[in-house]
Design a protein around this motif. Structure first.
Motif, PDB file in Angstrom:
ATOM      1  N   GLY A  54       0.817  -1.215   0.000  1.00 19.80           N
ATOM      2  CA  GLY A  54       0.000   0.000   0.000  1.00 19.80           C
ATOM      3  C   GLY A  54       0.845   1.257   0.000  1.00 19.80           C
ATOM      4  N   ARG A  55       1.901   1.282   0.809  1.00 15.67           N
ATOM      5  CA  ARG A  55       2.789   2.452   0.827  1.00 15.67           C
ATOM      6  C   ARG A  55       3.503   2.615  -0.512  1.00 15.67           C
ATOM      7  NH1 ARG A  55       3.133   0.782   6.090  1.00 15.67           N
ATOM      8  NH2 ARG A  55       4.826  -0.674   5.704  1.00 15.67           N
ATOM      9  N   GLY A  56       3.909   1.514  -1.118  1.00 19.12           N
ATOM     10  CA  GLY A  56       4.592   1.592  -2.411  1.00 19.12           C
ATOM     11  C   GLY A  56       3.680   2.123  -3.503  1.00 19.12           C
ATOM     12  N   VAL A  57       2.454   1.618  -3.551  1.00 17.25           N
ATOM     13  CA  VAL A  57       1.494   2.086  -4.556  1.00 17.25           C
ATOM     14  C   VAL A  57       1.166   3.562  -4.313  1.00 17.25           C
ATOM     15  CG1 VAL A  57      -0.897   1.841  -5.369  1.00 17.25           C
ATOM     16  CG2 VAL A  57       0.525  -0.179  -5.036  1.00 17.25           C
ATOM     17  N   GLY A  58       1.002   3.924  -3.056  1.00 15.32           N
ATOM     18  CA  GLY A  58       0.721   5.330  -2.733  1.00 15.32           C
ATOM     19  C   GLY A  58       1.854   6.250  -3.147  1.00 15.32           C
ATOM     20  N   ALA A  59       3.085   5.817  -2.903  1.00 12.19           N
ATOM     21  CA  ALA A  59       4.237   6.635  -3.294  1.00 12.19           C
ATOM     22  C   ALA A  59       4.319   6.775  -4.812  1.00 12.19           C
ATOM     23  CB  ALA A  59       5.523   6.025  -2.740  1.00 12.19           C
ATOM     24  N   ALA A  60       4.071   5.683  -5.535  1.00 14.17           N
ATOM     25  CA  ALA A  60       4.124   5.728  -6.999  1.00 14.17           C
ATOM     26  C   ALA A  60       3.037   6.651  -7.554  1.00 14.17           C
ATOM     27  CB  ALA A  60       3.972   4.326  -7.583  1.00 14.17           C
ATOM     28  N   LEU A  61       1.823   6.522  -7.025  1.00 12.39           N
ATOM     29  CA  LEU A  61       0.738   7.394  -7.500  1.00 12.39           C
ATOM     30  C   LEU A  61       1.017   8.857  -7.152  1.00 12.39           C
ATOM     31  CD1 LEU A  61      -2.431   5.275  -6.640  1.00 12.39           C
ATOM     32  CD2 LEU A  61      -1.458   5.729  -8.891  1.00 12.39           C
ATOM     33  N   GLY A  62       1.515   9.098  -5.953  1.00 17.63           N
ATOM     34  CA  GLY A  62       1.838  10.467  -5.555  1.00 17.63           C
ATOM     35  C   GLY A  62       2.918  11.077  -6.436  1.00 17.63           C
ATOM     36  N   ALA A  63       3.960  10.302  -6.729  1.00 18.04           N
ATOM     37  CA  ALA A  63       5.032  10.804  -7.587  1.00 18.04           C
ATOM     38  C   ALA A  63       4.516  11.082  -9.001  1.00 18.04           C
ATOM     39  CB  ALA A  63       6.180   9.799  -7.633  1.00 18.04           C
ATOM     40  N   THR A  64       3.610  10.234  -9.484  1.00 18.11           N
ATOM     41  CA  THR A  64       3.043  10.436 -10.813  1.00 18.11           C
ATOM     42  C   THR A  64       2.234  11.733 -10.869  1.00 18.11           C
ATOM     43  OG1 THR A  64       2.928   8.047 -11.151  1.00 18.11           O
ATOM     44  CG2 THR A  64       1.551   9.409 -12.575  1.00 18.11           C
ATOM     45  N   VAL A  65       1.433  11.967  -9.861  1.00 18.04           N
ATOM     46  CA  VAL A  65       0.627  13.189  -9.830  1.00 18.04           C
ATOM     47  C   VAL A  65       1.521  14.421  -9.760  1.00 18.04           C
ATOM     48  CG1 VAL A  65      -1.025  14.512  -8.435  1.00 18.04           C
ATOM     49  CG2 VAL A  65      -1.416  12.084  -8.870  1.00 18.04           C
ATOM     50  N   VAL A  66       2.540  14.380  -8.911  1.00 19.25           N
ATOM     51  CA  VAL A  66       3.456  15.523  -8.786  1.00 19.25           C
ATOM     52  C   VAL A  66       4.184  15.772 -10.115  1.00 19.25           C
ATOM     53  CG1 VAL A  66       5.569  16.322  -7.657  1.00 19.25           C
ATOM     54  CG2 VAL A  66       3.726  15.350  -6.293  1.00 19.25           C
ATOM     55  N   ALA A  67       4.653  14.701 -10.752  1.00 20.25           N
ATOM     56  CA  ALA A  67       5.348  14.859 -12.034  1.00 20.25           C
ATOM     57  C   ALA A  67       4.401  15.426 -13.096  1.00 20.25           C
ATOM     58  CB  ALA A  67       5.913  13.515 -12.494  1.00 20.25           C
ATOM     59  N   ALA A  68       3.156  14.962 -13.111  1.00 22.56           N
ATOM     60  CA  ALA A  68       2.192  15.471 -14.089  1.00 22.56           C
ATOM     61  C   ALA A  68       1.930  16.960 -13.870  1.00 22.56           C
ATOM     62  CB  ALA A  68       0.888  14.686 -14.004  1.00 22.56           C
ATOM     63  N   VAL A  69       1.809  17.373 -12.625  1.00 23.07           N
ATOM     64  CA  VAL A  69       1.586  18.790 -12.337  1.00 23.07           C
ATOM     65  C   VAL A  69       2.794  19.616 -12.764  1.00 23.07           C
ATOM     66  CG1 VAL A  69       1.301  20.463 -10.460  1.00 23.07           C
ATOM     67  CG2 VAL A  69      -0.087  18.387 -10.501  1.00 23.07           C
ATOM     68  N   ILE A  70       3.980  19.129 -12.491  1.00 23.74           N
ATOM     69  CA  ILE A  70       5.202  19.856 -12.879  1.00 23.74           C
ATOM     70  C   ILE A  70       5.290  19.986 -14.400  1.00 23.74           C
ATOM     71  CG2 ILE A  70       7.722  19.703 -12.935  1.00 23.74           C
ATOM     72  CD1 ILE A  70       7.568  18.581 -10.075  1.00 23.74           C
ATOM     73  N   ILE A  71       4.999  18.899 -15.112  1.00 22.32           N
ATOM     74  CA  ILE A  71       5.050  18.950 -16.574  1.00 22.32           C
ATOM     75  C   ILE A  71       3.989  19.912 -17.105  1.00 22.32           C
ATOM     76  CG2 ILE A  71       4.614  17.602 -18.668  1.00 22.32           C
ATOM     77  CD1 ILE A  71       5.971  15.246 -17.224  1.00 22.32           C
ATOM     78  N   PHE A  72       2.800  19.886 -16.509  1.00 25.58           N
ATOM     79  CA  PHE A  72       1.729  20.799 -16.930  1.00 25.58           C
ATOM     80  C   PHE A  72       2.146  22.253 -16.743  1.00 25.58           C
ATOM     81  CE2 PHE A  72      -2.078  23.267 -15.886  1.00 25.58           C
ATOM     82  CZ  PHE A  72      -2.813  23.079 -17.048  1.00 25.58           C
ATOM     83  N   VAL A  73       2.725  22.561 -15.601  1.00 26.29           N
ATOM     84  CA  VAL A  73       3.179  23.930 -15.330  1.00 26.29           C
ATOM     85  C   VAL A  73       4.289  24.322 -16.301  1.00 26.29           C
ATOM     86  CG1 VAL A  73       4.363  25.382 -13.622  1.00 26.29           C
ATOM     87  CG2 VAL A  73       2.457  23.938 -12.915  1.00 26.29           C
ATOM     88  N   MET A  74       5.201  23.404 -16.568  1.00 29.46           N
ATOM     89  CA  MET A  74       6.298  23.710 -17.496  1.00 29.46           C
ATOM     90  C   MET A  74       5.768  23.965 -18.905  1.00 29.46           C
ATOM     91  SD  MET A  74       9.187  21.078 -16.116  1.00 29.46           S
ATOM     92  CE  MET A  74      10.572  21.695 -17.043  1.00 29.46           C
ATOM     93  N   GLN A  75       4.748  23.191 -19.325  1.00 33.26           N
ATOM     94  CA  GLN A  75       4.159  23.421 -20.654  1.00 33.26           C
ATOM     95  C   GLN A  75       3.531  24.810 -20.724  1.00 33.26           C
ATOM     96  OE1 GLN A  75       1.515  20.059 -20.955  1.00 33.26           O
ATOM     97  NE2 GLN A  75       2.946  18.923 -22.259  1.00 33.26           N
ATOM     98  N   ARG A  76       2.889  25.226 -19.651  1.00 34.73           N
ATOM     99  CA  ARG A  76       2.282  26.563 -19.624  1.00 34.73           C
ATOM    100  C   ARG A  76       3.354  27.647 -19.643  1.00 34.73           C
ATOM    101  NH1 ARG A  76      -1.419  24.706 -21.841  1.00 34.73           N
ATOM    102  NH2 ARG A  76      -2.973  23.527 -20.742  1.00 34.73           N
TER     103      ARG A  76
END
Length: 100
Positions: A54-76
């Motif tokens: 559960g902690r591993g899946v949570g960390a992976a999902l959290g990192a994915t969301v953070v990376a997606a937000v960073i990429i979105f901001v960089m595209q803007r």
């Protein structure tokens, strides 16, 4: 001696109150259930294994969301066409998109 003094009774009452509080705290932490868990190695293993998954899946999902937000901001930021940073960010976004 005539028996316990008032001071002795006071000390015994305080000790009794503290022991009662300690027993309440032990009940809060479910020490008895934890001891039962430790005495059952198979259940102990599964509880820890599932907690780790559960902690591993949570960390992976959290990192994915953070990376997606960073990429979105960089595209803007590329759209804003900032002089020095814009080209650098555009290159990073291209690399990331090619990897996806």
């Amino acid at each position: 001696m005539d028996g316990p003094s008032r001071h002795d009774e006071f000390l015994l009452n305080r000790l009794n109150q503290r022991v009662s509080r300690m027993l309440q705290e032990i009940d809060k932490f479910n020490i008895a259930e934890y001891m039962l868990l430790l005495n059952n190695p198979r259940r102990f293993f599964w509880v820890n294994f599932l907690g780790g998954v559960g902690r591993g899946v949570g960390a992976a999902l959290g990192a994915t969301v953070v990376a997606a937000v960073i990429i979105f901001v960089m595209q803007r930021m590329v759209v804003l066409n900032l002089p020095i940073i814009g080209d650098y960010i555009a290159e990073i976004v291209k690399i990331v998109q090619n990897q996806l």
